[in-house]
Design an enzyme around this catalytic site. Structure first.
Site, PDB file in Angstrom:
ATOM      1  N   GLU A  60       0.829  -1.209   0.000  1.00 33.68           N
ATOM      2  CA  GLU A  60       0.000   0.000   0.000  1.00 33.68           C
ATOM      3  C   GLU A  60       0.863   1.258   0.000  1.00 33.68           C
ATOM      4  OE1 GLU A  60      -2.212  -3.104   2.558  1.00 33.68           O
ATOM      5  OE2 GLU A  60      -0.154  -2.600   1.988  1.00 33.68           O
ATOM      6  N   SER A 186      19.316 -41.812 -12.425  1.00 32.70           N
ATOM      7  CA  SER A 186      18.179 -40.914 -12.206  1.00 32.70           C
ATOM      8  C   SER A 186      18.403 -39.503 -12.731  1.00 32.70           C
ATOM      9  CB  SER A 186      17.868 -40.828 -10.704  1.00 32.70           C
ATOM     10  OG  SER A 186      18.971 -40.296  -9.980  1.00 32.70           O
ATOM     11  N   PRO A 299      11.536 -41.155  -1.966  1.00 33.18           N
ATOM     12  CA  PRO A 299      10.177 -41.697  -1.996  1.00 33.18           C
ATOM     13  C   PRO A 299       9.648 -42.071  -0.621  1.00 33.18           C
ATOM     14  CG  PRO A 299      11.503 -42.648  -3.763  1.00 33.18           C
ATOM     15  CD  PRO A 299      12.445 -41.883  -2.890  1.00 33.18           C
ATOM     16  N   HIS A 300      10.536 -42.560   0.260  1.00 33.19           N
ATOM     17  CA  HIS A 300      10.111 -42.935   1.602  1.00 33.19           C
ATOM     18  C   HIS A 300       9.795 -41.689   2.434  1.00 33.19           C
ATOM     19  CE1 HIS A 300      10.944 -47.263   1.310  1.00 33.19           C
ATOM     20  NE2 HIS A 300      12.002 -46.921   0.576  1.00 33.19           N
TER      21      HIS A 300
END
Length: 366
Positions: A60, A186, A299-300
């Protein structure tokens, strides 16, 4: 015409205020992102502003500075209720009153008690205030504007509601949900465009988290880097969930490119399973002023966060590749039947080169 009825110019200004707010996403934490548009009585824009950094001018004030005397008699359209307290800066509600603004449209109420109350203060001073959420149930356009403002500020709003950092689980995967091949390769499942967007996402958070398995398998740097691979800008805190302290001393995550916390059973405490208490880790991060965790690895670990109800959104980069074997994005979770699955709501789909980025909301809205 009802005093609460909005003009097309005011609706456009609401969406513009939300767009402006997002400009501060990489610099405003631990504060909210806020945007403000000032309209002259005729409906044209005379000032814009957004909150750039803690301790800096609020949205503002930035918009009022841009408008100067043209703010008098005008309308301030704000993505978040003007603050009503004095912190490192003065109250925005009072700044609007002092500037002679006659009407204020508020897209979202401030849930933080110390700063809340701006709407009431403005009304007591004779300023006409439109509290947009009160209209959202009857007006689809108002509901869309509220949704836009909430989504842009979802990190801070949810953090205030839960009293813990907002958690985004980021994953890069193949069409069949694999995050690596069967031989454990990966790297570079997703495209360079997606990887560049990941670094833009990292730049918007204040914490990156992985499990120790990711450190042992991939030795990630967990930094914000440019297209040359060099660290750039403000670096998030790196957190490794490592119950028994297996992180190698030579791991890249322990270099001096960014601060790191090894959250071990000793330093963070343990849950009923004897592993690091994830809720306690988030509580400690909250105490340290951290408000947005990017959960990147394992993933775990991701399954554990989901099962604990600690994931707020999922950002998935899906590559046009099929593997048929290899580790999945989630592993070892508690869900045993379809009726117990974690529900998600798709809120954004964007293409990056050959990949798509999917953003899902998990659980209640901010």
């Amino acid at each position: 015409m009802s005093p609460d009825a909005l003009t097309p110019a005011e609706f456009a200004a609401l969406h513009r205020a939300a767009e402006l707010a997002e400009y501060g996403a990489a610099t405003a934490l631990p504060n909210p992102v806020v945007g403000c548009v000032l309209l002259a009585p005729g409906g044209w824009t005379v000032g814009e502003g957004y909150h750039r950094r803690p301790g800096g001018p609020h949205a503002e004030v930035a918009a009022l500075t841009a408008a100067g005397p043209l703010a008098r008699g005008g309308t301030a359209v704000v993505s978040l209720e003007p603050c009503n307290h004095t912190g490192r800066t003065g109250p925005c509600s009072q700044a609007l009153i002092a500037a002679g603004v006659s009407r204020v449209i508020v897209a979202v109420r401030d849930p933080w008690p110390p700063a809340a109350g701006g709407v009431d203060h403005l009304r007591q001073a004779g300023v006409q205030v439109v509290d947009l959420p009160s209209l959202a149930g009857q007006d689809p356009a108002a509901a869309a504007a509220v949704e836009h403002a909430q989504d842009v500020n979802r990190v801070w709003l949810a953090a205030m509601r839960h009293g813990r950092p907002f958690v985004t689980w980021k994953v890069g995967m193949t069409i069949d949900g694999r995050v690596a091949a069967a031989d454990a390769t990966s790297r570079w499942i997703t495209s360079p465009q997606s990887r560049a967007d990941v670094h833009a996402l990292r730049a918007r958070v204040d914490t990156i988290m992985v499990g120790v398995g990711t450190v042992l398998d991939d030795d990630p740097a967990l930094t914000v880097r440019d297209d040359q691979g060099e660290p750039v800008g403000r670096q998030p805190l790196r957190v490794v969930i490592d119950s028994s302290g297996r992180t190698p001393a030579q791991a890249r995550v322990l270099d001096d490119a960014a601060p790191t916390w090894l959250a071990t059973a000793e330093s963070a405490g343990t849950g009923a399973d004897g592993r690091v208490d994830l809720a306690a880790v988030l509580a400690e991060l909250w105490r340290r002023g951290r408000r947005h965790v990017l959960l990147e690895g394992g993933p775990h670990l991701a399954a554990s966060f989901l099962d604990a109800g600690l994931v707020d959104e999922v950002v998935a980069y899906v590559a046009p590749t099929l593997l048929g074997a290899g580790p999945s994005a989630l592993s070892g979770g508690a869900v045993g039947t379809l009726s117990d699955a974690h529900a998600a709501e798709l809120v954004d789909l964007t293409r990056f080169g050959p990949d798509v980025r999917l953003r899902y909301r998990i659980g209640a809205r901010a």
